[in-house]
Design an enzyme around this catalytic site. Structure first.
Site, short mmCIF file in Angstrom:
data_model
loop_
_atom_site.label_atom_id
_atom_site.label_comp_id
_atom_site.label_asym_id
_atom_site.label_seq_id
_atom_site.Cartn_x
_atom_site.Cartn_y
_atom_site.Cartn_z
N TYR A 136 -3.52 0.00 9.97
CA TYR A 136 -3.34 -0.40 8.56
C TYR A 136 -1.92 -0.07 8.10
O TYR A 136 -1.25 -0.90 7.48
CB TYR A 136 -4.37 0.36 7.72
CG TYR A 136 -4.41 0.01 6.26
CD1 TYR A 136 -3.77 0.80 5.32
CD2 TYR A 136 -5.13 -1.08 5.81
CE1 TYR A 136 -3.83 0.51 3.96
CE2 TYR A 136 -5.21 -1.38 4.45
CZ TYR A 136 -4.56 -0.58 3.54
OH TYR A 136 -4.62 -0.87 2.18
N SER A 144 0.83 -1.20 0.00
CA SER A 144 0.00 0.00 0.00
C SER A 144 0.87 1.25 0.00
O SER A 144 2.06 1.19 0.33
CB SER A 144 -0.87 -0.01 1.27
OG SER A 144 -1.38 1.28 1.56
P1 NAP Z 1 -11.94 -4.95 -0.59
O1 NAP Z 1 -12.76 -4.48 -1.72
O2 NAP Z 1 -12.31 -4.57 0.80
O3 NAP Z 1 -11.78 -6.55 -0.68
C1 NAP Z 1 -11.04 -7.19 0.32
C2 NAP Z 1 -11.27 -8.67 0.15
O4 NAP Z 1 -10.59 -9.37 1.21
C3 NAP Z 1 -12.76 -9.04 0.25
O5 NAP Z 1 -13.05 -10.07 -0.66
C4 NAP Z 1 -12.84 -9.55 1.68
O6 NAP Z 1 -13.88 -10.48 1.87
C5 NAP Z 1 -11.52 -10.27 1.80
N1 NAP Z 1 -11.20 -10.55 3.21
C6 NAP Z 1 -11.16 -9.66 4.23
N2 NAP Z 1 -10.84 -10.30 5.36
C7 NAP Z 1 -10.67 -11.62 5.06
C8 NAP Z 1 -10.34 -12.79 5.80
N3 NAP Z 1 -10.11 -12.75 7.13
N4 NAP Z 1 -10.24 -13.98 5.14
C9 NAP Z 1 -10.49 -14.04 3.82
N5 NAP Z 1 -10.81 -12.97 3.04
C10 NAP Z 1 -10.90 -11.78 3.67
O7 NAP Z 1 -10.44 -4.47 -0.78
P2 NAP Z 1 -9.63 -4.04 -2.09
O8 NAP Z 1 -9.72 -2.56 -2.24
O9 NAP Z 1 -9.97 -4.96 -3.22
O10 NAP Z 1 -8.16 -4.34 -1.55
C11 NAP Z 1 -7.55 -5.61 -1.72
C12 NAP Z 1 -6.17 -5.48 -1.13
O11 NAP Z 1 -5.52 -4.33 -1.69
C13 NAP Z 1 -6.17 -5.25 0.39
O12 NAP Z 1 -5.07 -5.92 0.96
C14 NAP Z 1 -5.98 -3.74 0.51
O13 NAP Z 1 -5.38 -3.38 1.75
C15 NAP Z 1 -5.06 -3.48 -0.63
N6 NAP Z 1 -5.03 -2.11 -1.14
C16 NAP Z 1 -6.19 -1.51 -1.53
C17 NAP Z 1 -6.09 -0.22 -2.09
C18 NAP Z 1 -7.30 0.55 -2.55
O14 NAP Z 1 -7.17 1.77 -2.75
N7 NAP Z 1 -8.47 -0.08 -2.73
C19 NAP Z 1 -4.86 0.40 -2.22
C20 NAP Z 1 -3.72 -0.26 -1.74
C21 NAP Z 1 -3.84 -1.53 -1.22
P3 NAP Z 1 -15.19 -9.98 2.68
O15 NAP Z 1 -15.96 -9.11 1.75
O16 NAP Z 1 -15.89 -11.27 3.03
O17 NAP Z 1 -14.71 -9.23 3.91
C1 GCO Z 2 -6.98 5.19 3.13
C2 GCO Z 2 -7.08 4.26 1.96
C3 GCO Z 2 -5.70 3.74 1.60
C4 GCO Z 2 -5.81 2.80 0.43
C5 GCO Z 2 -4.49 2.26 0.05
C6 GCO Z 2 -3.55 3.32 -0.45
O1 GCO Z 2 -7.91 5.19 3.96
O2 GCO Z 2 -5.97 5.91 3.19
O3 GCO Z 2 -7.96 3.20 2.22
O4 GCO Z 2 -5.13 3.12 2.70
O5 GCO Z 2 -6.61 1.74 0.74
O6 GCO Z 2 -3.91 1.49 1.04
O7 GCO Z 2 -2.43 2.66 -1.00
#
Ligand code: NAP
Ligand code: GCO
Length: 267
Positions: free
Chosen positions: A160, A147
């Site tokens: 986080y 992230s």
């Molecule tokens: P999301 O839409 O919240 O999806 C997260 C997924 O993880 C969901 O399918 C969720 O299932 C699953 N999950 C959560 N807890 C779990 C557990 N204990 N066991 C199994 N599955 C679990 O998140 P996203 O935005 O796609 O993000 C995916 C990854 O990218 C995460 O690691 C997040 O931190 C990272 N990330 C996101 C962003 C962003 O801007 N979106 C940026 C940087 C990094 P449920 O729906 O059942 O909870």
């Molecule tokens: C926040 C956002 C970020 C993104 C991502 C950025 O609240 O700042 O959720 O944390 O998810 O991790 O890289």
């Protein structure tokens, strides 16, 4: 010898955790287009079913498993089932993750631990479960979804940021410890991506204006837009493919340039 096949995942089995939707779903879809067999898990049976339907709609025959990645027992049972029913995992993407946006002094220790459990302990648990099979195979790829918060802090995301900072170092340590077995472990650091996880940061305000945080991110991103899960597909295929066999311990930031940019000056 380098060729277009260097980016192929043909014949590989890829497990993407938490991939019923969002970033995980996009990465798994990219892997399938590159030739891999897709395996995913989610914590709720109804989400696994929903994910299977979404993959089928995209023309993908995926294998779905119900598993809470924070449970070592459930993870070990899932990996054993996958190895029996699908095959030994070649590519692991530790994608499952949660976030809690709470000022640190208001966050309970239990809430802090829950975020660390999913975002840091779980990648350890799942990686530990799949590495023996990769050693037996003589190769493996592990990609941890890090992230911006692996590098930067901000208000309300202490747990986080601590988890994602730790995940960067876990990535480097797996690379260090298992590189000699031809296992490469790298991270992808997405910028701000439009998924359910960030939906609260993009809500249109009662007066019809964009969320202040939405405007902030637009000003902080040279690309002047939020990323989409599709923006992560190519980088993920690269890190999962033979083309990156000498890339190890690296976090590839896919952020539209946020980390390089001081931010647009106010007019
Ligand atoms: P999301 O839409 O919240 O999806 C997260 C997924 O993880 C969901 O399918 C969720 O299932 C699953 N999950 C959560 N807890 C779990 C557990 N204990 N066991 C199994 N599955 C679990 O998140 P996203 O935005 O796609 O993000 C995916 C990854 O990218 C995460 O690691 C997040 O931190 C990272 N990330 C996101 C962003 C962003 O801007 N979106 C940026 C940087 C990094 P449920 O729906 O059942 O909870
Ligand atoms: C926040 C956002 C970020 C993104 C991502 C950025 O609240 O700042 O959720 O944390 O998810 O991790 O890289």
């Amino acid at each position: 010898m380098f060729s277009s096949d260097s980016f192929s995942l043909k014949g590989k089995i890829a497990l993407v955790t938490g991939a019923s939707y969002g970033i995980g779903f996009a990465i798994a879809t990219a892997f399938e287009k590159a030739g891999a067999t897709i395996v995913f898990n989610d914590i709720k049976p109804e989400l696994v079913e929903k994910g299977l339907a979404a993959y089928a709609e995209a023309g993908i025959k995926a294998h779905g498993y119900v598993c809470d990645v924070t449970s070592e027992e459930q993870v070990n049972q899932m990996i054993a089932k996958i190895e029996k029913e699908v095959g030994v995992i070649d590519i692991l993407v530790n994608n499952a993750g949660i976030i809690k946006r709470i000022p640190m002094v208001d966050m309970t220790a239990a809430e802090f631990r829950q975020v660390i459990d999913v975002d840091l302990n779980a990648p350890f648990i799942v990686s530990k479960a799949v590495i023996p099979g990769m050693i037996r195979k003589g190769q493996g790829k592990i990609i941890n979804i890090c992230s911006m918060m692996s590098e930067l802090g901000r208000e309300t995301v202490s747990a986080y940021a601590a988890a994602k900072g730790g995940l960067k170092m876990l990535t480097r340590n797996i690379a260090s410890e298992y590189g000699e077995y031809n296992i490469q472990c790298n991270g992808i650091g997405p910028g701000y991506i439009a998924t359910p996880q960030t939906a609260p940061l993009r809500e249109i305000q009662p007066d019809g204006t964009r969320h202040p945080f939405d405007q902030f991110i637009i000003a902080k991103t040279p690309a002047a837009r939020w990323g989409t899960p599709e923006d992560l597909m190519g980088p993920a295929v690269f890190l999962a493919s033979p083309a990156s066999d000498f890339v190890n311990g690296h976090v590839l930031y896919v952020d539209g340039g946020i980390l390089a940019y001081i931010g647009k000056q106010p007019k």
